[in-house]
Design a protein around this motif. Structure first.
Motif, PDB file in Angstrom:
ATOM      1  N   ALA A 195       0.598  46.023   7.252  1.00  0.00           N
ATOM      2  CA  ALA A 195      -0.111  45.347   8.336  1.00  0.00           C
ATOM      3  C   ALA A 195       0.860  44.846   9.392  1.00  0.00           C
ATOM      4  CB  ALA A 195      -0.939  44.195   7.779  1.00  0.00           C
ATOM      5  N   ALA A 196       1.997  44.310   8.947  1.00  0.00           N
ATOM      6  CA  ALA A 196       3.004  43.812   9.892  1.00  0.00           C
ATOM      7  C   ALA A 196       3.611  44.950  10.701  1.00  0.00           C
ATOM      8  CB  ALA A 196       4.097  43.068   9.134  1.00  0.00           C
ATOM      9  N   ALA A 197       3.601  46.165  10.125  1.00  0.00           N
ATOM     10  CA  ALA A 197       4.139  47.340  10.822  1.00  0.00           C
ATOM     11  C   ALA A 197       3.086  48.031  11.681  1.00  0.00           C
ATOM     12  CB  ALA A 197       4.720  48.322   9.811  1.00  0.00           C
ATOM     13  N   GLY A 198       1.860  47.473  11.715  1.00  0.00           N
ATOM     14  CA  GLY A 198       0.860  48.004  12.640  1.00  0.00           C
ATOM     15  C   GLY A 198      -0.350  48.680  12.031  1.00  0.00           C
ATOM     16  N   LEU A 199      -0.505  48.640  10.694  1.00  0.00           N
ATOM     17  CA  LEU A 199      -1.668  49.287  10.082  1.00  0.00           C
ATOM     18  C   LEU A 199      -2.957  48.623  10.561  1.00  0.00           C
ATOM     19  CD1 LEU A 199      -3.027  51.199   8.035  1.00  0.00           C
ATOM     20  CD2 LEU A 199      -2.655  49.435   6.294  1.00  0.00           C
ATOM     21  N   HIS A 200      -3.878  49.441  11.043  1.00  0.00           N
ATOM     22  CA  HIS A 200      -5.189  48.970  11.480  1.00  0.00           C
ATOM     23  C   HIS A 200      -6.259  49.719  10.706  1.00  0.00           C
ATOM     24  CE1 HIS A 200      -8.617  47.920  14.004  1.00  0.00           C
ATOM     25  NE2 HIS A 200      -8.902  49.209  14.083  1.00  0.00           N
ATOM     26  N   CYS A 201      -7.269  48.988  10.201  1.00  0.00           N
ATOM     27  CA  CYS A 201      -8.347  49.607   9.426  1.00  0.00           C
ATOM     28  C   CYS A 201      -9.679  49.349  10.104  1.00  0.00           C
ATOM     29  CB  CYS A 201      -8.363  49.044   8.007  1.00  0.00           C
ATOM     30  SG  CYS A 201      -6.877  49.429   7.059  1.00  0.00           S
TER      31      CYS A 201
ATOM     32  N   ARG B 181      -6.321  44.311  -5.338  1.00  0.00           N
ATOM     33  CA  ARG B 181      -5.419  43.204  -5.015  1.00  0.00           C
ATOM     34  C   ARG B 181      -4.012  43.692  -4.666  1.00  0.00           C
ATOM     35  NH1 ARG B 181      -5.742  39.286  -9.961  1.00  0.00           N
ATOM     36  NH2 ARG B 181      -4.421  37.983  -8.623  1.00  0.00           N
ATOM     37  N   ALA B 182      -3.907  44.901  -4.163  1.00  0.00           N
ATOM     38  CA  ALA B 182      -2.606  45.408  -3.694  1.00  0.00           C
ATOM     39  C   ALA B 182      -2.210  44.661  -2.419  1.00  0.00           C
ATOM     40  CB  ALA B 182      -2.683  46.903  -3.426  1.00  0.00           C
ATOM     41  N   ASP B 183      -0.942  44.326  -2.321  1.00  0.00           N
ATOM     42  CA  ASP B 183      -0.445  43.577  -1.162  1.00  0.00           C
ATOM     43  C   ASP B 183       0.015  44.558  -0.088  1.00  0.00           C
ATOM     44  OD1 ASP B 183       0.776  41.968   0.699  1.00  0.00           O
ATOM     45  OD2 ASP B 183       2.123  40.965  -0.708  1.00  0.00           O
ATOM     46  N   SER B 184      -0.779  44.704   0.955  1.00  0.00           N
ATOM     47  CA  SER B 184      -0.445  45.631   2.043  1.00  0.00           C
ATOM     48  C   SER B 184       0.041  44.895   3.281  1.00  0.00           C
ATOM     49  CB  SER B 184      -1.666  46.492   2.392  1.00  0.00           C
ATOM     50  OG  SER B 184      -2.751  45.671   2.794  1.00  0.00           O
ATOM     51  N   SER B 185       0.538  43.670   3.105  1.00  0.00           N
ATOM     52  CA  SER B 185       0.948  42.863   4.260  1.00  0.00           C
ATOM     53  C   SER B 185       2.121  43.485   5.009  1.00  0.00           C
ATOM     54  CB  SER B 185       1.296  41.440   3.814  1.00  0.00           C
ATOM     55  OG  SER B 185       2.308  41.431   2.823  1.00  0.00           O
ATOM     56  N   LYS B 186       3.004  44.191   4.308  1.00  0.00           N
ATOM     57  CA  LYS B 186       4.120  44.847   4.991  1.00  0.00           C
ATOM     58  C   LYS B 186       3.605  45.923   5.938  1.00  0.00           C
ATOM     59  CE  LYS B 186       8.346  47.569   4.205  1.00  0.00           C
ATOM     60  NZ  LYS B 186       9.214  48.231   3.175  1.00  0.00           N
TER      61      LYS B 186
END
Length: 334
Positions: free
Chosen positions: A282-288, A275-280
């Motif tokens: 993702a907003a900076a371009g992280l793609h999985c 449940r770690a919040d990785s939204s920052k």
């Protein structure tokens, strides 16, 4: 761009180097030269980062646009390295871990979460502890400040993984038969392929972004059921998954995370694991990428000899990965 890679011969460091070279960057690697070969196209400098004379030899006559540190484990070593590089690099990117946060894995975390207590000037050669990563972060920030980025990674997996969590599952499922599957198949997971992590870390450097980023896959990117189904698909196995609830596994003294790799029971001590919040990020371009792609690529790597580089032990703790067949069969037999 000129990049110094502290590490670079195995798993995440290797993924960083491969991605940087593909982007046309000039890469210098610095490692001991014993964990794996440096990729072609790099300037390989061999030495021990704990030895001041080796670090001085590394920096002599060189300067870089950015430093990427995937090997820092001791605050003293990171502080010494950062002091020498402060005037020879414009940016320092440090790969930390969600283990550095006080509340993880019991509670959700984000970039504002409190980190464990560990001073930046902690003496060298401390025994393994999660707090050491927090001390490494402080050591870096004292030297580079706003010219740094800290990436708190979650669970890394993919080809060249040395620990063996995904490899263990692939090999177990490839053997077929009834397979003990832990907990709830719908339980979300936040696995991130090391190649995607490296691409994001280099994106931050390429775009001049600094600061802290929780770098995991987004919540719900995959589930445990989808993860094991991907292993079945990758191996072509006829394995039958036998889903067994948390209470039964705990009563049978199955160790979370290690005996059934990546199993985090729904108990107070583990509720924040995925449940770690990785939204920052993702907003900076992280793609999985999809878990099916990572499972397929990792199985191909294993079948081509990659298994020789897997330790099947839990990082620096040395705890074995994987349940013993006899214990698995006892639980399956009920």
């Amino acid at each position: 761009m000129k990049i110094l890679m502290l590490g670079g011969s195995k798993f995440l460091g290797r993924a960083y180097v491969a991605e940087a070279l593909s982007r046309g960057h000039e890469v210098t690697t610095f490692n001991r030269g014993i964990s794996g070969g440096d990729l072609d196209g790099t300037e390989a400098v061999h030495g021990d980062r704990t030895r001041l004379e080796d670090l001085e030899r590394l920096v002599d006559g060189r300067r870089w646009d950015a430093v990427i540190d995937t090997s820092g484990q001791q605050p003293y070593d990171v502080a010494q390295t950062a002091r020498l590089l402060r005037g020879r690099a414009d940016h320092y990117s440090f790969v930390s871990s969600v283990h550095a946060f006080t509340d993880w894995p019991a509670k959700p975390v984000d970039e504002t979460s409190k980190t464990l207590h560990c001073p930046a000037d902690t003496p060298p050669d401390q025994p393994f502890a999660n707090a050491l990563k927090a001390g490494c972060e402080r050591a870096l920030l004292e030297q580079f400040g706003e010219r740094s980025s800290v990436l708190n990674c979650g669970l890394l997996y993919g080809p060249h993984e040395p620990i063996g969590r995904l490899p263990w599952w692939l090999e177990r499922i490839a053997r077929g038969g009834r397979v003990l599957a832990p907990g709830d198949p719908d339980r979300p997971m936040q696995l991130i392929d090391a190649r995607d992590f490296a691409a994001f870390g280099l994106d931050l450097i390429d775009h001049g972004l600094a600061g802290r980023f929780v770098t995991t896959a987004p919540t719900g990117h995959t589930t445990y059921g989808q993860f094991l189904d991907a292993c079945i698909q990758a191996t072509g196995s006829d394995a039958e998954l036998v889903w067994t609830d948390d209470a039964t596994l705990l009563a049978a003294d199955v160790q979370p995370w290690t005996e059934l790799p990546l199993w985090a029971p729904n108990t107070p001590d583990w509720q924040g694991t995925w449940r770690a919040d990785s939204s920052k990020a993702a907003a900076a371009g992280l793609h999985c990428r999809p878990v099916t792609e990572t499972a397929k690529d990792t199985w191909t790597w294993l079948r081509n000899g990659g298994c020789a580089n897997v330790t099947y032990t839990q990082g620096l703790t040395g705890i074995p990965i994987g349940i013993q067949p006899e214990k698995e069969q006892r639980i399956l037999a009920g």
